[in-house]
Design a protein around this motif. Structure first.
Motif, short mmCIF file in Angstrom:
data_model
loop_
_atom_site.label_atom_id
_atom_site.label_comp_id
_atom_site.label_asym_id
_atom_site.label_seq_id
_atom_site.Cartn_x
_atom_site.Cartn_y
_atom_site.Cartn_z
N GLU A 151 100.27 45.80 -29.46
CA GLU A 151 99.40 45.30 -29.84
C GLU A 151 99.07 44.56 -31.48
OE1 GLU A 151 95.34 46.43 -27.94
OE2 GLU A 151 96.43 48.22 -28.66
N LEU A 158 92.42 45.04 -35.22
CA LEU A 158 93.25 45.62 -33.92
C LEU A 158 92.67 46.74 -34.19
CD1 LEU A 158 94.17 46.43 -31.52
CD2 LEU A 158 96.45 46.80 -32.92
N ASN A 159 91.28 48.06 -33.73
CA ASN A 159 90.94 48.89 -33.77
C ASN A 159 91.34 49.93 -32.36
OD1 ASN A 159 88.60 47.68 -33.55
ND2 ASN A 159 88.19 49.42 -31.86
N ARG A 160 92.05 50.53 -32.81
CA ARG A 160 92.31 51.65 -31.81
C ARG A 160 92.23 53.60 -32.02
NH1 ARG A 160 91.70 47.50 -29.24
NH2 ARG A 160 92.95 46.26 -28.30
N TYR A 161 92.53 54.11 -30.69
CA TYR A 161 92.74 55.58 -30.74
C TYR A 161 93.96 55.46 -30.22
CZ TYR A 161 87.48 55.57 -31.68
OH TYR A 161 86.35 56.03 -32.53
N ASP A 220 85.59 51.90 -35.03
CA ASP A 220 84.83 50.28 -35.23
C ASP A 220 84.61 49.89 -36.70
OD1 ASP A 220 85.54 49.87 -32.01
OD2 ASP A 220 84.44 51.10 -32.19
N HIS A 260 93.31 52.47 -36.82
CA HIS A 260 93.44 53.90 -35.39
C HIS A 260 92.98 55.00 -36.10
CE1 HIS A 260 96.39 55.56 -38.08
NE2 HIS A 260 96.82 54.65 -39.05
N ASP A 277 102.50 55.42 -26.54
CA ASP A 277 101.80 53.74 -26.33
C ASP A 277 102.73 52.95 -27.14
OD1 ASP A 277 99.26 52.40 -26.32
OD2 ASP A 277 98.13 53.80 -26.85
N TYR A 330 93.88 60.64 -27.81
CA TYR A 330 92.54 60.75 -28.35
C TYR A 330 92.00 62.11 -27.89
CZ TYR A 330 87.46 59.23 -27.71
OH TYR A 330 85.81 59.47 -28.07
N ASP A 368 102.42 50.28 -25.44
CA ASP A 368 101.14 48.92 -25.38
C ASP A 368 99.88 48.63 -26.96
OD1 ASP A 368 100.97 48.22 -22.93
OD2 ASP A 368 99.59 49.09 -22.49
N PHE A 369 99.50 49.72 -27.74
CA PHE A 369 99.58 49.70 -29.40
C PHE A 369 100.32 49.82 -30.25
CE2 PHE A 369 98.72 51.59 -33.46
CZ PHE A 369 97.38 51.10 -33.53
#
Length: 356
Positions: free
Chosen positions: A323, A297-300, A273, A266, A317, A303, A319-320
């Protein structure tokens, strides 16, 4: 034999230079009352340094080693015996599945940041899912390096680049009592990795890369990929013997192969990425098995929003959060498939033409 290149290392410290280094640990005026006693300890430490007492307590290697009479460090021998016991336990089909959850942020509320890390909160989400799947969870919180007394992950010294057999499994570079390179955490960490059927790394991005604490551990895990389990075969750190062994044919054993892995990377602005790909490539190289699309998983989070409100952004978040839980579920399922023989590392029958 190839030429061993020399000339980089400086000479050892002189007596006064040693004193100036040694005494820095006792800067606090509270130590003034025992200055005479400290001076006596310093004199012993000086002789141990000058005489290179790296491993002052040893035991004969014994049966099963290339040189049974070689004086092995007792600390190394004990660490090796614990790894062998952990490996037997891990391979026993009757044991409970275990996943190692690694929190890779250096932040915790017991040190300068004064607040928990988001990575630690994510580990709690993953733990709930794993325990619900009947999996034993072993938490490795790397932030303890920044908050605990005398806890270290000392840097890799690069023995593998001299010759792979010089890199011992587990690492024999530490502790080095002569140089006061002690308090090393890695023997415990090796045991955690060996005992696990799966590993989940949860990490933030620091300047497009992994945090220092995670990278330090990764570098010290080089001995898990090709490392030599018998230091007597090189009589400790004899570079010429290690080179002869490698040039004679070395099989580069993968000591952590066939364990499942998952990743949660994260960030807040950039770099997720690249870090996720680098970690995935590294773990695949070691012969570990990816938990698939849901397992990496890779997410911000928040942001380009303020650092001050980043925990609030994580709260929002949902949804995150789901995940992250899916990463845990994917690893749990992959562990079950590996242990049941339904999933294996890609074609173990093939042999690479350029092993390393």
């Amino acid at each position: 034999m190839t030429t061993i290149r020399k000339g980089q290392a400086p000479a050892k410290l002189g007596r006064n230079e040693f004193h100036l280094k040694f005494i820095k640990s006792f800067y606090d005026p509270a130590f003034d009352a025992v200055s005479d006693e400290i001076a006596k300890i310093e004199e012993i430490a000086w002789h141990n340094y000058a005489d290179s007492h790296k491993a002052p307590r040893t035991v004969p290697a014994g049966a099963g080693f290339a040189d049974p009479g070689y004086a092995l460090s007792i600390e190394w021998k004990q660490a090796r015996d614990r790894l062998l016991a952990a490996e037997r336990h891990q391979k026993d089909p009757a044991t409970q599945s275990r996943v190692l959850l690694i929190v890779s942020s250096p932040r915790n509320d017991g040190s300068c940041p004064g607040e928990n890390s988001k990575s630690w909160r994510m580990s709690e989400m993953a733990r709930t899912i794993l325990e619900g799947e009947g999996i034993e969870v072993d938490l490795l919180d790397l932030s303890l390096v920044t908050s605990d007394y005398d806890r270290h992950i000392h840097p890799c010294k690069g023995c593998a680049s001299t010759a792979m057999p010089l890199c011992h499994w587990p690492c024999s570079c530490y502790p080095n009592h002569a140089a006061r390179q002690t308090g090393d955490w890695m023997n415990e960490i090796y045991e955690k990795w060996v005992a696990a059927h799966g590993v989940i790394i949860i990490t933030p991005v620091h300047w497009y890369q992994t945090p220092t604490v995670l990278k330090a551990m990764i570098d010290r895990l080089v001995c898990a990929d090709g490392g030599n389990p018998d230091p007597s075969s090189t009589h400790g750190k004899k570079a010429n013997e290690a080179k002869d062994l490698e040039l004679g044919g070395w099989d580069y054993p993968k000591h952590l192969a066939n364990r499942a892995y998952g990743l949660v990377v994260h960030g807040d602005v950039a770099g997720v990425d690249g870090v996720r790909r680098a970690l995935s490539d590294w773990m695949t190289w070691m012969g570990m098995v990816s938990a698939g699309t849901f397992g990496e998983l890779n997410r911000y989070i928040g942001y380009y929003e303020s650092y001050a409100e980043s925990h609030d952004a994580l709260d929002r978040d949902l949804d995150f959060q789901e995940e992250v839980k899916n990463v845990a579920r994917a690893v749990a399922h992959t562990v079950a498939d590996i242990r049941a023989g339904r999933v294996k590392a890609p074609d173990p029958r093939l042999k690479g033409p350029r092993p390393k």
